[in-house]
Design a protein around this motif. Structure first.
Motif, PDB file in Angstrom:
ATOM      1  N   GLY A  21       0.783  -1.234   0.000  1.00 14.95           N
ATOM      2  CA  GLY A  21       0.000   0.000   0.000  1.00 14.95           C
ATOM      3  C   GLY A  21       0.810   1.276   0.000  1.00 14.95           C
ATOM      4  N   SER A  22       2.094   1.178  -0.252  1.00 14.64           N
ATOM      5  CA  SER A  22       2.935   2.377  -0.169  1.00 14.64           C
ATOM      6  C   SER A  22       2.894   3.237  -1.429  1.00 14.64           C
ATOM      7  N   ARG A  23       2.557   2.623  -2.557  1.00 16.60           N
ATOM      8  CA  ARG A  23       2.608   3.366  -3.823  1.00 16.60           C
ATOM      9  C   ARG A  23       1.467   2.914  -4.738  1.00 16.60           C
ATOM     10  N   SER A  24       1.236   3.706  -5.778  1.00 16.33           N
ATOM     11  CA  SER A  24       0.448   3.305  -6.952  1.00 16.33           C
ATOM     12  C   SER A  24      -0.947   2.771  -6.580  1.00 16.33           C
ATOM     13  N   ILE A  25      -1.359   1.631  -7.146  1.00 14.51           N
ATOM     14  CA  ILE A  25      -2.736   1.152  -6.946  1.00 14.51           C
ATOM     15  C   ILE A  25      -3.010   0.882  -5.465  1.00 14.51           C
ATOM     16  N   ALA A  46       9.905  -1.870   0.119  1.00 13.04           N
ATOM     17  CA  ALA A  46      11.081  -1.059  -0.215  1.00 13.04           C
ATOM     18  C   ALA A  46      10.872   0.443  -0.039  1.00 13.04           C
ATOM     19  N   SER A  47       9.656   0.871   0.283  1.00 14.58           N
ATOM     20  CA  SER A  47       9.364   2.310   0.268  1.00 14.58           C
ATOM     21  C   SER A  47       8.793   2.799   1.603  1.00 14.58           C
ATOM     22  N   PRO A  48       9.601   2.787   2.665  1.00 12.78           N
ATOM     23  CA  PRO A  48       9.080   3.201   3.974  1.00 12.78           C
ATOM     24  C   PRO A  48       8.588   4.648   3.988  1.00 12.78           C
ATOM     25  N   ASP A  71       7.640  -7.955   3.601  1.00 17.89           N
ATOM     26  CA  ASP A  71       7.886  -8.459   2.250  1.00 17.89           C
ATOM     27  C   ASP A  71       6.857  -9.537   1.946  1.00 17.89           C
ATOM     28  N   ALA A  72       6.073  -9.314   0.901  1.00 13.18           N
ATOM     29  CA  ALA A  72       5.028 -10.289   0.540  1.00 13.18           C
ATOM     30  C   ALA A  72       5.625 -11.653   0.212  1.00 13.18           C
ATOM     31  N   GLY A  73       6.903 -11.694  -0.083  1.00 13.85           N
ATOM     32  CA  GLY A  73       7.556 -12.953  -0.383  1.00 13.85           C
ATOM     33  C   GLY A  73       8.037 -13.704   0.848  1.00 13.85           C
ATOM     34  N   ASN A  97      -5.356  -8.096  -1.496  1.00 12.93           N
ATOM     35  CA  ASN A  97      -4.076  -8.667  -1.924  1.00 12.93           C
ATOM     36  C   ASN A  97      -3.613  -7.925  -3.173  1.00 12.93           C
ATOM     37  N   ASN A  98      -2.873  -6.857  -2.934  1.00  8.34           N
ATOM     38  CA  ASN A  98      -2.442  -6.002  -4.040  1.00  8.34           C
ATOM     39  C   ASN A  98      -0.955  -6.153  -4.386  1.00  8.34           C
ATOM     40  N   ALA A  99      -0.102  -6.396  -3.378  1.00  9.24           N
ATOM     41  CA  ALA A  99       1.353  -6.406  -3.621  1.00  9.24           C
ATOM     42  C   ALA A  99       1.679  -7.343  -4.776  1.00  9.24           C
ATOM     43  N   LEU A 161       5.428 -15.474 -17.401  1.00 13.87           N
ATOM     44  CA  LEU A 161       5.614 -15.730 -15.971  1.00 13.87           C
ATOM     45  C   LEU A 161       4.643 -14.885 -15.139  1.00 13.87           C
ATOM     46  N   TYR A 162       4.528 -13.626 -15.503  1.00 12.24           N
ATOM     47  CA  TYR A 162       3.576 -12.736 -14.807  1.00 12.24           C
ATOM     48  C   TYR A 162       2.157 -13.298 -14.902  1.00 12.24           C
ATOM     49  N   THR A 163       1.777 -13.726 -16.105  1.00 14.73           N
ATOM     50  CA  THR A 163       0.419 -14.215 -16.312  1.00 14.73           C
ATOM     51  C   THR A 163       0.192 -15.525 -15.572  1.00 14.73           C
ATOM     52  N   THR A 165       1.389 -16.267 -12.667  1.00 14.45           N
ATOM     53  CA  THR A 165       1.091 -15.946 -11.264  1.00 14.45           C
ATOM     54  C   THR A 165      -0.314 -15.379 -11.119  1.00 14.45           C
ATOM     55  N   LYS A 166      -0.726 -14.552 -12.034  1.00 14.80           N
ATOM     56  CA  LYS A 166      -2.065 -13.955 -11.925  1.00 14.80           C
ATOM     57  C   LYS A 166      -3.157 -14.990 -12.222  1.00 14.80           C
ATOM     58  N   GLY A 167      -2.823 -15.954 -13.099  1.00 10.27           N
ATOM     59  CA  GLY A 167      -3.764 -17.051 -13.349  1.00 10.27           C
ATOM     60  C   GLY A 167      -3.953 -17.902 -12.101  1.00 10.27           C
ATOM     61  N   ASP A 196      -1.742   3.630 -14.962  1.00 10.56           N
ATOM     62  CA  ASP A 196      -0.566   4.509 -14.842  1.00 10.56           C
ATOM     63  C   ASP A 196       0.034   4.434 -13.430  1.00 10.56           C
ATOM     64  N   THR A 197       1.071   3.620 -13.295  1.00  7.46           N
ATOM     65  CA  THR A 197       1.733   3.435 -12.002  1.00  7.46           C
ATOM     66  C   THR A 197       3.236   3.362 -12.225  1.00  7.46           C
ATOM     67  N   ASP A 198       3.961   3.206 -11.125  1.00  7.15           N
ATOM     68  CA  ASP A 198       5.411   3.032 -11.258  1.00  7.15           C
ATOM     69  C   ASP A 198       5.726   1.776 -12.072  1.00  7.15           C
TER      70      ASP A 198
HETATM   71  P1  NDP Z   1       3.785  -0.695  -8.450  1.00  6.57           P
HETATM   72  O1  NDP Z   1       5.060  -1.422  -8.754  1.00  6.57           O
HETATM   73  O2  NDP Z   1       3.611   0.645  -9.037  1.00  6.57           O
HETATM   74  O3  NDP Z   1       3.547  -0.673  -6.871  1.00  6.57           O
HETATM   75  C1  NDP Z   1       3.671  -1.900  -6.195  1.00  6.57           C
HETATM   76  C2  NDP Z   1       3.291  -1.776  -4.763  1.00  6.57           C
HETATM   77  O4  NDP Z   1       3.446  -3.076  -4.175  1.00  6.57           O
HETATM   78  C3  NDP Z   1       4.181  -0.841  -3.989  1.00  6.57           C
HETATM   79  O5  NDP Z   1       3.463  -0.251  -2.949  1.00  6.57           O
HETATM   80  C4  NDP Z   1       5.242  -1.767  -3.446  1.00  6.57           C
HETATM   81  O6  NDP Z   1       5.759  -1.317  -2.200  1.00  6.57           O
HETATM   82  C5  NDP Z   1       4.454  -3.027  -3.192  1.00  6.57           C
HETATM   83  N1  NDP Z   1       5.297  -4.206  -3.263  1.00  6.57           N
HETATM   84  C6  NDP Z   1       6.035  -4.654  -4.280  1.00  6.57           C
HETATM   85  N2  NDP Z   1       6.710  -5.761  -3.930  1.00  6.57           N
HETATM   86  C7  NDP Z   1       6.386  -5.994  -2.642  1.00  6.57           C
HETATM   87  C8  NDP Z   1       6.768  -6.983  -1.704  1.00  6.57           C
HETATM   88  N3  NDP Z   1       7.618  -7.962  -2.027  1.00  6.57           N
HETATM   89  N4  NDP Z   1       6.248  -6.927  -0.471  1.00  6.57           N
HETATM   90  C9  NDP Z   1       5.387  -5.947  -0.118  1.00  6.57           C
HETATM   91  N5  NDP Z   1       4.998  -4.979  -0.953  1.00  6.57           N
HETATM   92  C10 NDP Z   1       5.495  -5.008  -2.209  1.00  6.57           C
HETATM   93  O7  NDP Z   1       2.619  -1.686  -8.971  1.00  6.57           O
HETATM   94  P2  NDP Z   1       1.107  -1.358  -9.401  1.00  6.57           P
HETATM   95  O8  NDP Z   1       0.467  -0.442  -8.451  1.00  6.57           O
HETATM   96  O9  NDP Z   1       1.080  -1.061 -10.843  1.00  6.57           O
HETATM   97  O10 NDP Z   1       0.483  -2.818  -9.235  1.00  6.57           O
HETATM   98  C11 NDP Z   1      -0.283  -3.176  -8.102  1.00  6.57           C
HETATM   99  C12 NDP Z   1      -0.949  -4.503  -8.419  1.00  6.57           C
HETATM  100  O11 NDP Z   1      -1.742  -4.361  -9.583  1.00  6.57           O
HETATM  101  C13 NDP Z   1       0.043  -5.625  -8.727  1.00  6.57           C
HETATM  102  O12 NDP Z   1      -0.438  -6.833  -8.192  1.00  6.57           O
HETATM  103  C14 NDP Z   1       0.067  -5.651 -10.236  1.00  6.57           C
HETATM  104  O13 NDP Z   1       0.465  -6.907 -10.722  1.00  6.57           O
HETATM  105  C15 NDP Z   1      -1.378  -5.321 -10.556  1.00  6.57           C
HETATM  106  N6  NDP Z   1      -1.630  -4.793 -11.889  1.00  6.57           N
HETATM  107  C16 NDP Z   1      -1.080  -3.618 -12.318  1.00  6.57           C
HETATM  108  C17 NDP Z   1      -1.366  -3.137 -13.586  1.00  6.57           C
HETATM  109  C18 NDP Z   1      -0.794  -1.889 -14.124  1.00  6.57           C
HETATM  110  O14 NDP Z   1      -0.933  -1.634 -15.349  1.00  6.57           O
HETATM  111  N7  NDP Z   1      -0.169  -1.031 -13.312  1.00  6.57           N
HETATM  112  C19 NDP Z   1      -2.268  -3.877 -14.492  1.00  6.57           C
HETATM  113  C20 NDP Z   1      -2.777  -5.095 -13.925  1.00  6.57           C
HETATM  114  C21 NDP Z   1      -2.484  -5.521 -12.676  1.00  6.57           C
HETATM  115  P3  NDP Z   1       7.327  -1.077  -1.877  1.00  6.57           P
HETATM  116  O15 NDP Z   1       7.845  -0.101  -2.865  1.00  6.57           O
HETATM  117  O16 NDP Z   1       7.289  -0.584  -0.481  1.00  6.57           O
HETATM  118  O17 NDP Z   1       7.966  -2.423  -1.983  1.00  6.57           O
END
Ligand code: NDP
Length: 253
Positions: A21-25, A46-48, A71-73, A97-99, A161-163, A165-167, A196-198
């Protein structure tokens, strides 16, 4: 709660855990669920600083939030994040479950360590967070996965590989409804299209390929994915479970 408050803050009294939840979606989802009244825990890796900013923004708007390094891993870290959320807020009503990460390449060149990392973060992370969270999830709970429109349409090579995991998450979603439905918990997957995300910036290399395929003629915004998540998290979505909800600007239509 008054009728007005129930309308304006449909998640009042609920608690949410948003992974990544630190960035993007993920950050947009956390902000939106908090605006709807939920107390929100976010994880980050990675983004405190950015995680702290999301918490500060939510608190400045009058909400409650905490940030947890996890770390989600790492199954241990994910379990600890759920425990911390329960300790802070008393339960987990909503799990998002977004990470996720996007490593890959041509199939004959993908490094096995990248495969293992993708499985760890995108699949094991989802499984462990879900298993642990539902142990603390009351009736009315919500599990919401962030999948991908790539599970519906492979627009370009190097993403197998990405697909994969999502599948896996999509299949998990389908069967989980049978376990959790009797407990009054719904399980749904939101499949964003190019957003539009990182990870996938509008104007970046992927957008050169997929941009022309967007039916609405533009990339999605993280907030637009968050709106869909908020609906599924809310009381009006109680009858929606097992759904693959596509929010992709018509990319896979
Ligand atoms: P970003 O890479 O822009 O952001 C990812 C977020 O997940 C960051 O907050 C990051 O935090 C966190 N994150 C990444 N790795 C880990 C980890 N190992 N443990 C904990 N947190 C983690 O991605 P998006 O926002 O674009 O994507 C979010 C979700 O949406 C993902 O599941 C992606 O697959 C999915 N998605 C995205 C699309 C797109 O076009 N953007 C399209 C379809 C699906 P930190 O920096 O702190 O690690």
């Amino acid at each position: 709660m008054s009728n007005n408050e129930a309308t304006l803050k449909p998640l009042s009294g609920k608690t949410a855990l948003v992974t990544g939840g630190s960035r993007s979606i993920g950050a947009a989802v956390a902000r939106r669920l908090a605006a709807d009244g939920a107390a929100v825990a976010i994880t980050y890796s990675a983004s405190p600083d950015k995680a702290r900013q999301v918490v500060a923004d939510i608190e400045a708007a009058g909400g409650r939030a905490i940030a947890i390094e996890a770390d989600a891993g790492s199954p241990e870290a994910v379990r600890a994040a759920v425990t911390r959320t329960v300790t802070a807020f008393g339960a987990v009503d909503i799990l998002v479950n977004n990470a996720g990460i996007a490593l890959g390449g041509p199939i004959d060149e993908i490094r096995f360590e990248d495969y293992e990392r993708m499985i760890a973060v995108n699949v094991t992370g989802v499984f462990v967070a879900t298993q642990e969270a539902v142990r603390h999830m009351p009736s009315g709970g919500r599990v919401i996965h962030i999948g991908s429109s790539m599970t519906r349409y492979a627009a370009f090579p190097t993403a197998s590989l990405y697909t994969l995991t999502k599948g896996a998450v999509t299949g998990f979603n389908r069967s989980l409804v049978r376990d959790l439905g009797p407990r009054g918990i719904t399980v749904n997957t939101v499949h964003p299209g190019p957003t539009d995300t990182d990870m996938n910036p509008d104007g970046g290399p992927v957008s050169q390929i997929v941009g022309p395929g967007m039916a609405i003629g533009r990339y999605g915004k993280p907030e637009e994915v968050a709106h869909v998540v908020a609906f599924l998290a809310g009381p009006q979505a109680a009858f929606v479970t097992g759904a693959d909800v596509v929010a992709d600007g018509g990319f896979t239509a």
